[in-house]
Design an enzyme around this catalytic site. Structure first.
Site, PDB file in Angstrom:
ATOM      1  N   ASN A 220     -28.242  50.801  68.161  1.00 32.45           N
ATOM      2  CA  ASN A 220     -28.696  51.370  66.894  1.00 32.45           C
ATOM      3  C   ASN A 220     -29.279  52.756  67.174  1.00 32.45           C
ATOM      4  O   ASN A 220     -30.346  52.877  67.777  1.00 32.45           O
ATOM      5  CB  ASN A 220     -29.753  50.438  66.282  1.00 32.45           C
ATOM      6  CG  ASN A 220     -30.302  50.939  64.959  1.00 32.45           C
ATOM      7  OD1 ASN A 220     -30.137  52.105  64.612  1.00 32.45           O
ATOM      8  ND2 ASN A 220     -30.958  50.060  64.227  1.00 32.45           N
TER       9      ASN A 220
ATOM     10  N   HIS B 288     -24.350  51.449  58.621  1.00 27.10           N
ATOM     11  CA  HIS B 288     -25.345  51.765  59.659  1.00 27.10           C
ATOM     12  C   HIS B 288     -25.245  50.725  60.773  1.00 27.10           C
ATOM     13  O   HIS B 288     -25.281  49.514  60.524  1.00 27.10           O
ATOM     14  CB  HIS B 288     -26.750  51.768  59.039  1.00 27.10           C
ATOM     15  CG  HIS B 288     -27.828  51.775  60.064  1.00 27.10           C
ATOM     16  ND1 HIS B 288     -27.834  52.651  61.125  1.00 27.10           N
ATOM     17  CD2 HIS B 288     -28.934  50.985  60.221  1.00 27.10           C
ATOM     18  CE1 HIS B 288     -28.889  52.408  61.874  1.00 27.10           C
ATOM     19  NE2 HIS B 288     -29.576  51.412  61.349  1.00 27.10           N
TER      20      HIS B 288
ATOM     21  N   CYS C 125     -33.316  55.187  59.377  1.00 28.24           N
ATOM     22  CA  CYS C 125     -31.884  54.951  59.631  1.00 28.24           C
ATOM     23  C   CYS C 125     -30.995  55.344  58.452  1.00 28.24           C
ATOM     24  O   CYS C 125     -29.779  55.425  58.588  1.00 28.24           O
ATOM     25  CB  CYS C 125     -31.645  53.497  60.012  1.00 28.24           C
ATOM     26  SG  CYS C 125     -32.549  53.012  61.486  1.00 28.24           S
TER      27      CYS C 125
HETATM   28  O1  UT7 Z   1     -32.108  50.223  61.868  1.00 25.93           O
HETATM   29  C1  UT7 Z   1     -33.035  49.848  60.897  1.00 25.93           C
HETATM   30  C2  UT7 Z   1     -32.729  48.510  60.437  1.00 25.93           C
HETATM   31  N1  UT7 Z   1     -32.913  47.555  61.500  1.00 25.93           N
HETATM   32  C3  UT7 Z   1     -32.270  46.410  61.433  1.00 25.93           C
HETATM   33  O2  UT7 Z   1     -31.492  46.232  60.539  1.00 25.93           O
HETATM   34  C4  UT7 Z   1     -32.595  45.332  62.437  1.00 25.93           C
HETATM   35  C5  UT7 Z   1     -32.567  44.003  61.726  1.00 25.93           C
HETATM   36  N2  UT7 Z   1     -32.951  42.864  62.545  1.00 25.93           N
HETATM   37  C6  UT7 Z   1     -32.198  42.406  63.555  1.00 25.93           C
HETATM   38  O3  UT7 Z   1     -31.198  43.005  63.920  1.00 25.93           O
HETATM   39  C7  UT7 Z   1     -32.591  41.092  64.175  1.00 25.93           C
HETATM   40  O4  UT7 Z   1     -33.582  40.474  63.396  1.00 25.93           O
HETATM   41  C8  UT7 Z   1     -33.081  41.201  65.648  1.00 25.93           C
HETATM   42  C9  UT7 Z   1     -31.932  41.591  66.550  1.00 25.93           C
HETATM   43  C10 UT7 Z   1     -34.194  42.239  65.729  1.00 25.93           C
HETATM   44  C11 UT7 Z   1     -33.608  39.857  66.108  1.00 25.93           C
HETATM   45  O5  UT7 Z   1     -32.590  38.885  65.970  1.00 25.93           O
HETATM   46  P1  UT7 Z   1     -32.915  37.484  65.257  1.00 25.93           P
HETATM   47  O6  UT7 Z   1     -31.669  36.705  65.312  1.00 25.93           O
HETATM   48  O7  UT7 Z   1     -33.476  37.804  63.899  1.00 25.93           O
HETATM   49  O8  UT7 Z   1     -33.972  36.865  66.226  1.00 25.93           O
HETATM   50  P2  UT7 Z   1     -35.451  36.348  65.904  1.00 25.93           P
HETATM   51  O9  UT7 Z   1     -36.366  37.498  65.659  1.00 25.93           O
HETATM   52  O10 UT7 Z   1     -35.365  35.276  64.869  1.00 25.93           O
HETATM   53  O11 UT7 Z   1     -35.830  35.654  67.257  1.00 25.93           O
HETATM   54  C12 UT7 Z   1     -35.153  34.475  67.725  1.00 25.93           C
HETATM   55  C13 UT7 Z   1     -35.727  34.131  69.068  1.00 25.93           C
HETATM   56  C14 UT7 Z   1     -37.257  34.134  69.102  1.00 25.93           C
HETATM   57  O12 UT7 Z   1     -37.676  33.132  70.007  1.00 25.93           O
HETATM   58  P3  UT7 Z   1     -38.215  31.732  69.426  1.00 25.93           P
HETATM   59  O13 UT7 Z   1     -39.386  32.076  68.556  1.00 25.93           O
HETATM   60  O14 UT7 Z   1     -37.070  31.149  68.660  1.00 25.93           O
HETATM   61  O15 UT7 Z   1     -38.562  30.973  70.681  1.00 25.93           O
HETATM   62  C15 UT7 Z   1     -37.549  35.500  69.717  1.00 25.93           C
HETATM   63  O16 UT7 Z   1     -38.790  35.528  70.394  1.00 25.93           O
HETATM   64  O17 UT7 Z   1     -35.276  35.118  70.017  1.00 25.93           O
HETATM   65  C16 UT7 Z   1     -36.416  35.651  70.694  1.00 25.93           C
HETATM   66  N3  UT7 Z   1     -36.111  37.026  71.030  1.00 25.93           N
HETATM   67  C17 UT7 Z   1     -35.466  37.345  72.163  1.00 25.93           C
HETATM   68  N4  UT7 Z   1     -34.998  36.610  73.166  1.00 25.93           N
HETATM   69  C18 UT7 Z   1     -34.369  37.251  74.172  1.00 25.93           C
HETATM   70  C19 UT7 Z   1     -36.367  38.141  70.308  1.00 25.93           C
HETATM   71  N5  UT7 Z   1     -35.884  39.211  70.971  1.00 25.93           N
HETATM   72  C20 UT7 Z   1     -35.333  38.752  72.115  1.00 25.93           C
HETATM   73  C21 UT7 Z   1     -34.685  39.366  73.198  1.00 25.93           C
HETATM   74  N6  UT7 Z   1     -34.218  38.574  74.198  1.00 25.93           N
HETATM   75  N7  UT7 Z   1     -34.488  40.696  73.256  1.00 25.93           N
END
Ligand code: UT7
Length: 338
Positions: A287, A257, A115
């Site tokens: 993204n 980004h 990215c």
């Molecule tokens: O481009 C290169 C750089 N990339 C980035 O900068 C991406 C950086 N990361 C992010 O943008 C975020 O970490 C994500 C969008 C990928 C995830 O968001 P988050 O707020 O960090 O969520 P999380 O991984 O902490 O997950 C929270 C909950 C989990 O469930 P539990 O364990 O709390 O029950 C996940 O399983 O959300 C769940 N979850 C989802 N639920 C519904 C993860 N993805 C999804 C989804 N829909 N798509």
């Protein structure tokens, strides 16, 4: 005087197919509400299977070249394509793009910094111009992440979209509007595994004996990446502004980004940049990896946000880990014809 790279053309290209959050919620355990509130993404564009990264790159490159004022239009000497999803692992995509654009026997190569790729490619192109190796360079960020997403992985499938954005740089004066100024580039290979496609390279061959298609899919440790993204882009932004001699308070626009609206907001807050000065189009395109910054810039131009002489900060973060920032003053009003 060492010539500066001056932006004199810009264009972008998205595949026709728009995939809304509700469509993904129909096949994955997710919802429009979760995607919007956790990422700011309302939809993204995905290429159909017979559209390759080069097709999007050619579309963006053609528009960028057509946008140049007549005096900036003479041919380019080099094409640099930033991508993580080249048409083939060998050869690079850039020579094909140059040939399809009818640019002749120009230098053409790819840059791989996920990215951050577009900022790395800008730096590389600026170096070609500063060294007198090229007068005009076409720089393209293009990715078709839908080709490497695991359709069963809700944590990555909802985030990434396909697209391409391109700029034309020409040799000019460091003080003229459109000039790229300072750069800051960095990497931290300790985070190599946080954003990766494990199979298909020299480390893990994908052979008939071990097909396992899952190993060819993109994986990301979202939580760790989130934290690194804010920290690295914040530090890199301060460094590049320092090098340029710009104050944060004198910044007109920040184009970060487009990884996650919450990352962009956190970054703006950390730097003390008003959130409305952090422009982007993540809601519409998600993204798009290497395409993200030029797509966001082209959208901001289309919306009439960028005024001649505006001070613009570009900052990106991605796999590697890698990060990079650049300063740019927006070109004069007579620079683009379309
Ligand atoms: O481009 C290169 C750089 N990339 C980035 O900068 C991406 C950086 N990361 C992010 O943008 C975020 O970490 C994500 C969008 C990928 C995830 O968001 P988050 O707020 O960090 O969520 P999380 O991984 O902490 O997950 C929270 C909950 C989990 O469930 P539990 O364990 O709390 O029950 C996940 O399983 O959300 C769940 N979850 C989802 N639920 C519904 C993860 N993805 C999804 C989804 N829909 N798509």
């Amino acid at each position: 005087m060492t010539p500066a790279a001056v932006l004199c053309g810009i264009g972008s290209c998205l595949p026709a197919r728009r995939v809304g959050n509700d469509e993904l919620a129909g096949v994955l355990d997710t919802s429009d509400e979760w995607i919007r509130s956790r990422t700011g993404i309302g939809g993204r564009h995905w290429a159909d299977p017979d559209t390759a990264t080069s097709d999007l790159a050619v579309g963006a490159g053609r528009r960028a070249l057509a946008s140049c004022a007549p005096e900036d239009r003479p041919g380019v000497d080099a094409v640099v394509v930033a991508t993580t999803t080249p048409d083939r692992s060998c050869p690079a995509t850039a020579p094909l793009v140059a040939a399809r654009l009818g640019l002749g026997p120009v230098a053409a190569y790819d840059v791989a910094a996920v990215c951050t790729g577009f900022v790395y490619a800008l730096a590389s192109a600026s170096g070609l111009i500063a060294a007198g190796i090229a007068e005009r360079v076409l720089v393209i960020g293009a990715d078709t992440f839908s080709s490497i997403l695991d359709p069963a992985d809700r944590t990555t499938s909802v985030i990434f979209g396909d697209g391409a954005g391109a700029v034309v740089l020409r040799a000019g004066h460091p003080d003229e509007p459109g000039a790229l100024g300072a750069f800051d580039l960095g990497s931290d290979g300790d985070g190599y595994d946080l954003i990766t496609v494990r199979g298909g390279g020299s480390e893990q061959h994908l052979s008939a004996a071990a097909p396992e298609p899952g190993r060819a899919y993109f994986t990301m440790d979202g939580k760790a990446v989130f934290r690194h993204a804010v920290e690295r882009m914040s530090r890199s932004s301060r460094t590049v502004l320092d090098r340029a001699g710009w104050e944060l308070s004198g910044l007109d626009w920040m184009v970060g980004h487009q990884a996650n609206r919450r990352i962009l907001d956190r970054l703006a807050d950390d730097l003390g940049v008003p959130r409305e000065r952090s422009v982007g189009n993540i809601a519409e395109v998600g993204n798009t990896s290497a395409a993200s910054i030029p797509l966001a810039l082209d959208d901001a131009r289309g919306a009439g946000l960028l005024k001649p002489g505006d001070r613009v900060l570009l900052t990106a973060f991605g796999g590697g880990l890698t990060w990079g920032s650049a300063t740019l003053t927006w070109p004069g009003p007579d620079r683009f014809v379309s």
